[in-house]
Design a protein around this motif. Sequence first.
Motif, PDB file in Angstrom:
ATOM      1  N   MET A 100       1.010  -1.148   0.341  1.00 28.73           N
ATOM      2  CA  MET A 100      -0.160   0.022  -0.010  1.00 28.73           C
ATOM      3  C   MET A 100       0.824   0.746  -0.157  1.00 28.73           C
ATOM      4  N   THR A 101       0.383   2.333  -0.945  1.00 27.08           N
ATOM      5  CA  THR A 101       1.453   3.874  -0.967  1.00 27.08           C
ATOM      6  C   THR A 101       1.306   3.855   0.498  1.00 27.08           C
ATOM      7  N   THR A 102       1.160   4.958   0.774  1.00 24.81           N
ATOM      8  CA  THR A 102       1.090   6.241   1.649  1.00 24.81           C
ATOM      9  C   THR A 102      -0.161   6.796   1.690  1.00 24.81           C
ATOM     10  N   ARG A 103      -0.706   7.034   0.506  1.00 21.99           N
ATOM     11  CA  ARG A 103      -1.847   8.034   0.424  1.00 21.99           C
ATOM     12  C   ARG A 103      -2.455   6.138   0.485  1.00 21.99           C
ATOM     13  N   GLU A 104      -2.952   5.392  -0.301  1.00 22.64           N
ATOM     14  CA  GLU A 104      -3.150   3.911   0.392  1.00 22.64           C
ATOM     15  C   GLU A 104      -3.833   3.831   1.673  1.00 22.64           C
ATOM     16  N   LYS A 105      -3.046   4.047   2.171  1.00 20.15           N
ATOM     17  CA  LYS A 105      -2.943   3.952   4.111  1.00 20.15           C
ATOM     18  C   LYS A 105      -3.751   5.271   4.698  1.00 20.15           C
ATOM     19  N   LEU A 106      -3.669   6.229   4.172  1.00 23.12           N
ATOM     20  CA  LEU A 106      -4.806   6.989   4.668  1.00 23.12           C
ATOM     21  C   LEU A 106      -5.975   7.214   4.784  1.00 23.12           C
ATOM     22  N   THR A 107      -6.462   6.723   2.809  1.00 23.13           N
ATOM     23  CA  THR A 107      -7.696   6.434   2.686  1.00 23.13           C
ATOM     24  C   THR A 107      -7.910   5.544   3.594  1.00 23.13           C
ATOM     25  N   ALA A 108      -8.053   4.567   3.332  1.00 20.25           N
ATOM     26  CA  ALA A 108      -8.561   3.384   4.082  1.00 20.25           C
ATOM     27  C   ALA A 108      -8.483   3.663   5.526  1.00 20.25           C
ATOM     28  N   ALA A 109      -6.943   4.515   6.089  1.00 18.90           N
ATOM     29  CA  ALA A 109      -7.845   4.513   7.623  1.00 18.90           C
ATOM     30  C   ALA A 109      -9.116   5.937   8.029  1.00 18.90           C
ATOM     31  N   MET A 110      -9.005   6.793   6.702  1.00 18.23           N
ATOM     32  CA  MET A 110      -9.939   7.422   7.316  1.00 18.23           C
ATOM     33  C   MET A 110     -11.056   6.706   7.110  1.00 18.23           C
ATOM     34  N   SER A 111     -11.182   5.912   5.981  1.00 19.03           N
ATOM     35  CA  SER A 111     -12.491   4.563   5.635  1.00 19.03           C
ATOM     36  C   SER A 111     -13.021   4.313   6.845  1.00 19.03           C
ATOM     37  N   ASP A 112     -11.973   3.566   7.362  1.00 16.25           N
ATOM     38  CA  ASP A 112     -12.279   2.830   8.874  1.00 16.25           C
ATOM     39  C   ASP A 112     -13.094   3.500   9.811  1.00 16.25           C
ATOM     40  N   LEU A 113     -12.446   5.124   9.817  1.00 10.80           N
ATOM     41  CA  LEU A 113     -12.475   5.874  11.248  1.00 10.80           C
ATOM     42  C   LEU A 113     -13.774   6.619  10.843  1.00 10.80           C
ATOM     43  N   LEU A 114     -14.213   7.042   9.201  1.00 14.14           N
ATOM     44  CA  LEU A 114     -15.859   7.317   9.138  1.00 14.14           C
ATOM     45  C   LEU A 114     -16.576   6.667   9.654  1.00 14.14           C
ATOM     46  N   TRP A 115     -16.245   5.227   9.545  1.00 12.29           N
ATOM     47  CA  TRP A 115     -17.632   4.095   9.722  1.00 12.29           C
ATOM     48  C   TRP A 115     -17.477   3.431  11.491  1.00 12.29           C
ATOM     49  N   GLU A 116     -16.311   3.725  12.015  1.00 14.28           N
ATOM     50  CA  GLU A 116     -16.593   3.166  13.065  1.00 14.28           C
ATOM     51  C   GLU A 116     -17.322   4.512  14.103  1.00 14.28           C
ATOM     52  N   ARG A 117     -16.018   5.806  13.935  1.00 14.16           N
ATOM     53  CA  ARG A 117     -16.469   6.744  15.128  1.00 14.16           C
ATOM     54  C   ARG A 117     -17.195   7.961  14.205  1.00 14.16           C
ATOM     55  N   GLY A 118     -17.169   8.187  12.722  1.00 13.78           N
ATOM     56  CA  GLY A 118     -18.193   9.364  12.577  1.00 13.78           C
ATOM     57  C   GLY A 118     -16.855  10.108  12.358  1.00 13.78           C
ATOM     58  N   TYR A 119     -17.565  11.921  11.735  1.00  7.34           N
ATOM     59  CA  TYR A 119     -16.258  12.131  11.077  1.00  7.34           C
ATOM     60  C   TYR A 119     -15.886  13.503  11.786  1.00  7.34           C
ATOM     61  N   ALA A 120     -17.097  14.075  12.683  1.00 10.59           N
ATOM     62  CA  ALA A 120     -16.924  15.220  13.861  1.00 10.59           C
ATOM     63  C   ALA A 120     -15.831  13.948  15.130  1.00 10.59           C
ATOM     64  N   ALA A 121     -15.945  12.751  15.429  1.00 12.36           N
ATOM     65  CA  ALA A 121     -15.264  12.427  16.349  1.00 12.36           C
ATOM     66  C   ALA A 121     -13.953  11.710  15.814  1.00 12.36           C
ATOM     67  N   THR A 122     -12.987  12.029  14.919  1.00 15.20           N
ATOM     68  CA  THR A 122     -11.888  11.640  13.976  1.00 15.20           C
ATOM     69  C   THR A 122     -11.452  12.602  14.104  1.00 15.20           C
ATOM     70  N   SER A 123     -10.549  12.423  14.658  1.00 13.43           N
ATOM     71  CA  SER A 123      -8.916  13.761  14.759  1.00 13.43           C
ATOM     72  C   SER A 123      -8.079  13.255  13.563  1.00 13.43           C
ATOM     73  N   PRO A 124      -7.280  14.716  13.424  1.00 21.76           N
ATOM     74  CA  PRO A 124      -5.984  14.223  12.497  1.00 21.76           C
ATOM     75  C   PRO A 124      -4.980  12.904  13.103  1.00 21.76           C
ATOM     76  N   ARG A 125      -4.711  13.335  14.165  1.00 23.23           N
ATOM     77  CA  ARG A 125      -3.749  12.146  15.472  1.00 23.23           C
ATOM     78  C   ARG A 125      -4.320  11.041  15.128  1.00 23.23           C
ATOM     79  N   ASP A 126      -6.297  10.726  14.519  1.00 24.75           N
ATOM     80  CA  ASP A 126      -6.691   9.572  15.106  1.00 24.75           C
ATOM     81  C   ASP A 126      -5.824   8.914  13.721  1.00 24.75           C
TER      82      ASP A 126
END
Lengths: 191, 191
Positions: free
Chosen positions: A1-27
């Motif tokens: 996985m490229t860095t870009r793919e790692k970032l979108t995969a992480a965001m996809s999981d976090l949007l799903w698990e926590r939602g947008y508001a509750a996801t911080s850049p640090r997460d």
Amino acid sequence: MTTREKLTAAMSDLLWERGYAATSPRDILERAGVGQGSMYHHFSGKHELAVETLRETVPGVTERSLLLAGEGSPMERIRAYLTLPRPGTRGCRIGRMTQDPQVVQDAEMIAIVAGGFDLIIERWQGALSAAIEAGELPVGIDPADLAHTLVAVIQGGYVLARAHDDQASMDAAIRGALALLEAAGAPRPEI
Amino acid sequence: MTTREKLTAAMSDLLWERGYAATSPRDILERAGVGQGSMYHHFSGKHELAVETLRETVPGVTERSLLLAGEGSPMERIRAYLTLPRPGTRGCRIGRMTQDPQVVQDAEMIAIVAGGFDLIIERWQGALSAAIEAGELPVGIDPADLAHTLVAVIQGGYVLARAHDDQASMDAAIRGALALLEAAGAPRPEI
């Protein structure tokens, strides 16, 4: 996985698990296992990353609705699509987004979600128009209305399955819709 | 308003606007306009306040489904309930909760939400059974399945209306369901 793919995969999981508001850049950085510099090299920030993530995720979610334009009679296609496995307690990746207050208020994000639904509704409408033309459903029914109804049955099935933590609620909603479609399409006397 | 009422009203608004995870005890105190001491006098913390708030809110949300057991023929009651005003873009106060990851994982909170849906499904099932008995719907349809389908149509109508930021999506879903119910109930030949 490229860095870009790692970032979108992480965001996809976090949007799903926590939602947008509750996801911080640090997460996001922690989940992706990349440094802050890499994130800001690829994206201007959390918002742009979320937009890109939705843009990449939504086509995969809508892909199965191609069955509605696939092989078989219109009602066979409708039945095939309605009875696809849908793990109800997990919910729908795009339906969930409409209940995220910050996503709904963000024109860019909600447009991507709405576009996904538009595509599914359009395919439903095609199959339902064909079913009416083939005499499998009565002519009095508006295929655009019914397309909304059947997308809603699936989305509402997720809501009920999550409320009950039980797939049975989704299955019951789908069975009821199929029974109603079949009853509506049953032959009736010429009047 | 008593301090307790101010706290549950504030929590109700914040659950709705931001969700459970994104609401901090500090947000609650600010919105309610009460001091920290008052909150901990009435509630052990954010969790107990949220549970109490749901316990007080859910009955109001389910109340309208009494129409399904009200006056008129079963199909008249079904039509009356389905066509109630539903501001779709705002969403459903209990449906929304099923998309809040922390609420779904909390046995106490999700049980209150599920109980609200159970009550509505039960009333639907009563009206649908009566419609079948009165010959307004065909006997082959399972009223429990169809009760889930119709609750799902409404819940999914909210999802679509929020995706499109347009009441028309909710209205189309409801019209399609009514058309299908009517077509399914139309007289057919004895076979």
